[in-house]
Design a protein around this motif. Structure first.
Motif, short mmCIF file in Angstrom:
data_model
loop_
_atom_site.label_atom_id
_atom_site.label_comp_id
_atom_site.label_asym_id
_atom_site.label_seq_id
_atom_site.Cartn_x
_atom_site.Cartn_y
_atom_site.Cartn_z
N PRO A 33 -8.28 1.47 15.78
CA PRO A 33 -7.58 0.66 16.75
C PRO A 33 -6.06 0.89 16.75
O PRO A 33 -5.52 1.38 15.78
CB PRO A 33 -7.88 -0.77 16.31
CG PRO A 33 -8.01 -0.66 14.82
CD PRO A 33 -8.70 0.65 14.62
N GLY B 95 0.85 -1.19 0.00
CA GLY B 95 0.00 0.00 0.00
C GLY B 95 0.89 1.23 0.00
O GLY B 95 1.98 1.23 0.59
N LEU C 213 -5.72 -1.93 2.08
CA LEU C 213 -7.07 -1.77 2.62
C LEU C 213 -7.46 -3.02 3.41
O LEU C 213 -6.86 -4.08 3.21
CB LEU C 213 -8.05 -1.52 1.47
CG LEU C 213 -7.78 -0.21 0.72
CD1 LEU C 213 -8.72 -0.05 -0.47
CD2 LEU C 213 -7.92 1.00 1.66
N ASN D 193 -9.57 6.86 3.51
CA ASN D 193 -10.27 6.20 2.40
C ASN D 193 -11.80 6.32 2.52
O ASN D 193 -12.38 5.79 3.46
CB ASN D 193 -9.84 4.74 2.37
CG ASN D 193 -10.42 4.02 1.19
OD1 ASN D 193 -11.61 3.76 1.15
ND2 ASN D 193 -9.59 3.74 0.22
N LYS E 35 -16.35 7.90 -4.31
CA LYS E 35 -14.94 8.09 -3.94
C LYS E 35 -14.21 8.89 -5.02
O LYS E 35 -13.39 9.76 -4.73
CB LYS E 35 -14.29 6.72 -3.74
CG LYS E 35 -12.83 6.79 -3.32
CD LYS E 35 -12.19 5.43 -3.21
CE LYS E 35 -10.70 5.59 -2.95
NZ LYS E 35 -9.93 4.40 -3.16
N ARG F 285 -0.60 -1.38 -5.77
CA ARG F 285 -1.27 -1.60 -7.06
C ARG F 285 -0.75 -0.60 -8.09
O ARG F 285 -0.48 -0.93 -9.21
CB ARG F 285 -2.78 -1.45 -6.84
CG ARG F 285 -3.66 -1.87 -7.93
CD ARG F 285 -5.08 -1.95 -7.45
NE ARG F 285 -5.49 -0.73 -6.73
CZ ARG F 285 -6.66 -0.58 -6.12
NH1 ARG F 285 -7.51 -1.58 -6.11
NH2 ARG F 285 -6.96 0.54 -5.51
#
Ligand code: NDP
Length: 419
Positions: free
Chosen positions: A163, A8, A85, A203, A308, A35
């Motif tokens: 978290p 990522g 993600l 995101n 998005k 990606r």
């Protein structure tokens, strides 16, 4: 000396990577794979001359276990940091197991397609048995415990701020402040203003799913679920001021209910402005938050993914966002036979983050704990075969690292409590 593979290269990963490069005596070699390889290359370019960490990049589709295995086997890292993600958690865990490498991430697994009938059947059974209906939960990753134990590997789950740091705050409170913790209120306040009527700080797909879901909290051994945004409180946050906050379901409640012995109630509150809530409600009412594909002009479109594409990229909010975040935990409980209260929190300034790493505080407050969690694993402090959440490890060296690398703690022994 260590070799780390980061998967990522979005808002959070770019902060974590830059912070790792500040600790180049530990993070000596790092491969950034995502990606879109161009984003990884651009970050390496930005870091040229600023770090001794030897940086390389790779292209990988982290939904594809075989591609991941090939990459991990060719790079041979000591640790894989999953900062892609939550959709990719399980494929990356599978690849780590296949290659014998330790794993960490910043958010628990949820599926990209919540209409997948196979996933839905398991989800609906879980909703009935557990009593909360959020799309994400720990069961999928806790199911890997034995596999990681048998392989002698460590998986660290959810090492962002919340978290992540919030659980370390709980472990710290239990270790140093209380004999018995009765209640925990986790308060996440973003006092930042980016000047847009509507934008998400990370995101959009993950963020909007989280906040449009029913709220829930843990009380007397079971979940209590409420309609979205049904419980509202006002709180005066240090260095931010008065804010409205709403009770949400949040993943760390699930693990803390198991790891903090005898805890009677755990709640999570997040602040939202009225404009954000009005926009979100409207978008939801017209179906724009849906993950179910629709046909439009002969093309398949997933509404939330289209949304998005329309919204500002969270990474672009950095220069515009002014103000502070304040995230922490308020505890009630008993020490040496006496009732007491305690509040531990961090205040982070959006503009200071931007000047240091080019990101707003939401990415910063997630990326720094990800780096510090990796630091704990690479220096052997948080290595134990199995699958663990943050509060299951010693909080002291982690909180010391956060103090040192940009997220210092503040404390109050006489906090105002939330009704
Ligand atoms: P972004 O959308 O900014 O970045 C995601 C990155 O993952 C992008 O680089 C993206 O690539 C890459 N990616 C997505 N799918 C794949 C795939 N199939 N294969 C390889 N790479 C992929 O997200 P954020 O940085 O905002 O969030 C990162 C993580 O942090 C999320 O899991 C989020 O839930 C978590 N988070 C945790 C918080 C906490 O406090 N614990 C708080 C905030 C976020 P591309 O550029 O091609 O799209």
């Amino acid at each position: 000396m260590s070799r780390v593979l980061v998967i990522g290269c979005g808002g959070v990963a770019s902060v974590a990577i830059q912070k790792c490069c500040q600790v180049d005596e530990v993070f000596t070699e790092m491969c950034i794979a995502s990606r879109t390889k161009e984003k990884c290359d651009a970050l390496v370019e930005k870091l040229k001359g600023k770090t001794k960490t030897v940086l390389t990049t790779a292209k990988v589709d982290a939904d594809d276990v075989d591609q991941l295995i090939e990459l991990i086997n060719s790079y041979k890292p000591d640790l894989v940091m999953n900062i892609a993600l939550p959709y990719q958690d399980l494929t990356i865990m599978d690849a780590c197991l296949a290659c014998g490498v330790n794993y960490m991430d910043t958010a628990n697994y949820e599926p990209e397609d919540t209409d997948d009938p196979e996933w839905r059947a398991i989800y609906e059974k879980r909703c009935k048995e557990e009593g909360f209906s959020a799309y994400f939960d720990y069961s999928w990753q806790w199911a890997y415990r034995k596999k990681f134990e048998d392989a002698g590997l460590t998986a660290l789950l959810g090492c962002g701020f919340d978290p992540g740091v919030t659980q370390a705050y709980c472990a710290y409170a239990l270790k140093h402040e209380f004999d018995q913790i009765d209640t925990i209120d986790i308060l996440d306040c973003n006092g930042g203003d980016h000047g847009y009527a509507f934008a998400t700080n990370f995101n959009p797909e993950i963020n909007l799913r989280e906040v449009s879901a029913p709220g829930s909290y843990w009380e007397n051994g079971h979940w209590v679920e409420i309609p979205p945004m049904d419980i509202k409180r006002e709180y005066n946050f240090d260095q931010v001021g008065d804010k409205d906050m709403y009770l949400l379901h949040h993943e760390e409640i699930e693990s803390l209910a198991k790891t903090i012995p005898g805890v009677k109630r755990i709640r999570f509150f997040m602040t939202f402005g009225q404009s954000y809530l009005d926009h979100m409600r409207c978008l939801e009412d017209v179906g724009m938050l849906s993950t179910t594909p629709i046909q439009y002009n002969g093309q398949e479109i997933v509404p939330i993914q289209f949304l998005k594409a329309l919204l500002p990229d969270p990474a672009s909010l950095g220069p515009r966002t002014k103000g502070k975040t304040n995230i922490g935990c308020i505890f009630t409980g008993v020490k040496d036979g006496k009732e007491k209260t305690y509040y531990i929190y961090n205040v982070c300034d959006h503009q200071e983050c931007y000047h240091e790493v080019g990101s707003q505080a939401i990415s910063y407050t997630t990326g720094v704990p990800a780096m510090c969690g990796a630091l704990m694993m690479l220096t052997g402090k948080w290595i134990r075969p199995g699958v663990y959440t943050v509060e299951e490890f010693d909080p002291d060296p982690f909180l010391d690292a956060l103090d040192r690398y940009g997220l210092p703690r503040s404390e109050s022994h006489d906090p105002k409590l939330v009704d």
